[in-house]
Scaffold this motif. Structure first.
Motif, short mmCIF file in Angstrom:
data_model
loop_
_atom_site.label_atom_id
_atom_site.label_comp_id
_atom_site.label_asym_id
_atom_site.label_seq_id
_atom_site.Cartn_x
_atom_site.Cartn_y
_atom_site.Cartn_z
N GLU A 161 6.31 -103.90 11.69
CA GLU A 161 7.07 -102.96 12.53
C GLU A 161 6.13 -102.10 13.36
OE1 GLU A 161 9.79 -100.73 10.18
OE2 GLU A 161 11.08 -102.45 9.75
N ALA A 162 5.04 -101.65 12.77
CA ALA A 162 4.08 -100.84 13.51
C ALA A 162 3.43 -101.67 14.62
CB ALA A 162 3.01 -100.29 12.57
N CYS A 163 3.12 -102.93 14.33
CA CYS A 163 2.54 -103.80 15.35
C CYS A 163 3.53 -104.03 16.49
CB CYS A 163 2.13 -105.14 14.72
SG CYS A 163 0.66 -105.05 13.67
N THR A 164 4.77 -104.27 16.14
CA THR A 164 5.78 -104.50 17.17
C THR A 164 5.93 -103.27 18.06
OG1 THR A 164 6.96 -106.04 15.72
CG2 THR A 164 8.20 -105.12 17.57
N ALA A 165 5.97 -102.09 17.45
CA ALA A 165 6.09 -100.85 18.22
C ALA A 165 4.91 -100.66 19.16
CB ALA A 165 6.22 -99.66 17.28
N ALA A 166 3.74 -101.16 18.76
CA ALA A 166 2.53 -101.00 19.58
C ALA A 166 2.33 -102.15 20.58
CB ALA A 166 1.31 -100.89 18.67
N GLY A 167 3.25 -103.12 20.58
CA GLY A 167 3.11 -104.25 21.48
C GLY A 167 2.07 -105.26 21.04
N VAL A 168 1.87 -105.36 19.72
CA VAL A 168 0.87 -106.27 19.16
C VAL A 168 1.57 -107.49 18.56
CG1 VAL A 168 -0.91 -106.54 17.38
CG2 VAL A 168 -0.76 -104.42 18.70
N LEU A 169 1.14 -108.66 18.97
CA LEU A 169 1.70 -109.92 18.48
C LEU A 169 1.14 -110.22 17.09
CD1 LEU A 169 3.45 -112.36 19.63
CD2 LEU A 169 1.24 -113.46 20.06
N VAL A 170 2.02 -110.59 16.15
CA VAL A 170 1.60 -110.97 14.81
C VAL A 170 1.88 -112.46 14.61
CG1 VAL A 170 1.92 -110.59 12.33
CG2 VAL A 170 2.11 -108.66 13.91
N VAL A 171 0.86 -113.19 14.18
CA VAL A 171 1.03 -114.61 13.90
C VAL A 171 0.50 -114.91 12.51
CG1 VAL A 171 0.86 -115.28 16.33
CG2 VAL A 171 -1.20 -115.27 14.92
N ASN A 172 1.03 -115.97 11.89
CA ASN A 172 0.51 -116.41 10.60
C ASN A 172 0.18 -117.89 10.67
OD1 ASN A 172 3.00 -117.68 10.48
ND2 ASN A 172 3.64 -116.73 8.57
N GLN A 173 -0.19 -118.47 9.54
CA GLN A 173 -0.57 -119.89 9.50
C GLN A 173 0.39 -120.66 8.60
OE1 GLN A 173 -2.74 -119.77 11.83
NE2 GLN A 173 -3.06 -117.59 11.49
N SER A 174 1.68 -120.37 8.73
CA SER A 174 2.68 -120.99 7.86
C SER A 174 2.61 -122.51 7.94
CB SER A 174 4.08 -120.51 8.25
OG SER A 174 4.37 -120.85 9.59
N SER A 187 -3.67 -111.84 13.42
CA SER A 187 -3.44 -113.17 12.87
C SER A 187 -3.84 -113.19 11.41
CB SER A 187 -4.28 -114.20 13.66
OG SER A 187 -4.27 -115.46 13.03
N SER A 188 -2.91 -113.58 10.54
CA SER A 188 -3.24 -113.63 9.11
C SER A 188 -4.01 -114.89 8.79
CB SER A 188 -1.96 -113.58 8.27
OG SER A 188 -1.29 -114.82 8.33
N ASN A 189 -4.82 -114.84 7.73
CA ASN A 189 -5.55 -116.03 7.29
C ASN A 189 -4.63 -117.10 6.74
OD1 ASN A 189 -8.08 -115.15 8.01
ND2 ASN A 189 -8.74 -114.63 5.94
N GLY A 190 -3.50 -116.69 6.19
CA GLY A 190 -2.60 -117.63 5.53
C GLY A 190 -1.17 -117.49 6.03
N ALA A 191 -0.25 -117.99 5.21
CA ALA A 191 1.16 -117.89 5.57
C ALA A 191 1.67 -116.46 5.37
CB ALA A 191 1.99 -118.86 4.74
N GLY A 192 1.14 -115.77 4.36
CA GLY A 192 1.55 -114.41 4.08
C GLY A 192 0.83 -113.42 4.98
N TYR A 193 1.40 -112.22 5.08
CA TYR A 193 0.81 -111.18 5.92
C TYR A 193 1.04 -109.81 5.29
CZ TYR A 193 5.60 -112.03 7.59
OH TYR A 193 6.95 -112.27 7.65
#
Length: 349
Positions: free
Chosen positions: A95-108, A83-89
């Motif tokens: 792509e590496a997170c997706t390949a590893a099955g890791v969910l990425v979220v931001n605070q847009s 999870s990013s602190n802000g809108a940007g990441y």
């Protein structure tokens, strides 16, 4: 649920302490802090046990070995969420997170008001030539005010690249306060969606050619990296201003220097850089018609508190098995859901 069985860590800083307050109120969540300089014997067990990583969005403030890439994912085999602190990441390899099955979220959206106000402030400061006048008064006697004639923004045209949370707010401010015409380029939105947000959908070349102000408000992606270069600056009108509060690397800094040096555009407001903060001798900082800030558009007391609260609430939603509202890589969900169920014994919704 046993105490501290959900492990979250962060490095160096959070957007706001409200994040820690919210997470620490949950007996089933443990929050660990690391520093850029944390020794491996301290960092390694925390990474190995972590289910979630709250990551700072400023890439140059975070040590390279704590960027969420394939190397870090290998050291954190139980990691489910970044999870990013802000809108940007920027420090996240999606792509590496997706390949590893890791969910990425931001605070847009959490700092949309702050960033939009910053962009508007830059626009007005540049067009009224306030910065140039201030500098002239500080170094010259008998300044000729007729050499500093500005222009009104009222009724002009602003072109917004990226009509998300920030771009939409800029459109509202410019249209409502100044009666401006709003053009927008966003390949992910239909003409009807953009019209509902107060903008006319156009192609990028048309936007650059027609706008008196160009505001960059899209995320840094593979598609947007290097999107604004020499050709694009040459397409702008000589009286137009370029403003970016998005991310470095979307525009070509060397090309912007040349456009300013050859007076192909009237000036620029820059909040984001390829190296942050930029060095004092950066070529763009030598122009009086460049208004610069060190990636502070979204750094206000209100935005920081809002971002911290949103990030904490979204993190707890994810750890409780709910689907977060701001998922960056939705395609990962099936793989992520399977890993989540194996970890916590129930499937996320």
């Amino acid at each position: 649920m046993s105490a501290n069985n959900k492990r979250v860590f962060y490095v160096k800083y959070l957007a706001h302490e409200v994040y820690a307050d919210i997470l620490r109120a949950r007996p089933d969540v443990r929050l660990d802090r690391l520093e850029n300089e944390s020794a491996e014997e301290i960092a390694s067990p925390i990474l190995a046990a972590a289910h979630a990583y709250q990551i700072g969005a400023a890439r140059d403030e975070l040590a390279r070995h704590f960027h969420a890439d394939a190397d870090l994912l290998a050291r954190a085999p139980n990691l489910l969420i970044v999870s990013s602190n802000g809108a940007g990441y920027d420090p996240v390899d999606v792509e590496a997170c997706t390949a590893a099955g890791v969910l990425v979220v931001n605070q847009s959206g959490g700092n949309a008001h702050s960033v939009a106000e910053h962009a508007l402030g830059m626009m007005l400061t540049l067009s009224k030539r306030i910065l140039e006048a201030d500098r002239a008064l500080r170094r010259e006697a008998n300044v000729n005010r007729n050499a500093l004639i500005g222009t009104e923004a009222q009724g002009r045209t602003i072109g917004i690249v990226g009509l998300g949370h920030v771009g939409r707010r800029i459109a509202e401010l410019c249209r409502g306060l100044l009666g401006m015409k709003v053009l927008a380029y966003d390949p992910y939105l239909s003409a009807a969606e953009m019209a509902a947000r107060g903008a006319e959908k156009v192609e990028l070349d048309d936007l650059l050619r027609r706008s008196d102000y160009v505001s960059i408000n899209c995320p840094l992606t593979r598609e947007s990296r290097g999107m604004i270069g020499a050709r694009e600056f040459a397409s702008m009108q000589p009286h137009a201003y370029f403003i970016t509060t998005a991310r470095g690397f979307i525009h070509d800094e060397a090309a912007l220097v040349e456009a300013l040096r050859e007076r192909r555009i009237a000036g620029a407001g820059i909040d984001v850089w390829s190296k942050e903060p930029p060095p004092p001798d950066h070529p763009l900082l030598q122009f009086d018609n460049v208004l610069a800030s060190p990636h502070t558009a979204g750094v206000t007391r209100e935005a920081r508190a809002n971002m911290g609260r949103i990030a904490a609430e979204q993190m707890l939603e994810a750890l409780d098995g709910k689907r977060p509202a701001r998922v960056v890589n939705p395609e990962v969900w099936p793989g992520y859901a399977g890993r989540f169920e194996r970890t916590f014994g129930f499937a996320p919704g």
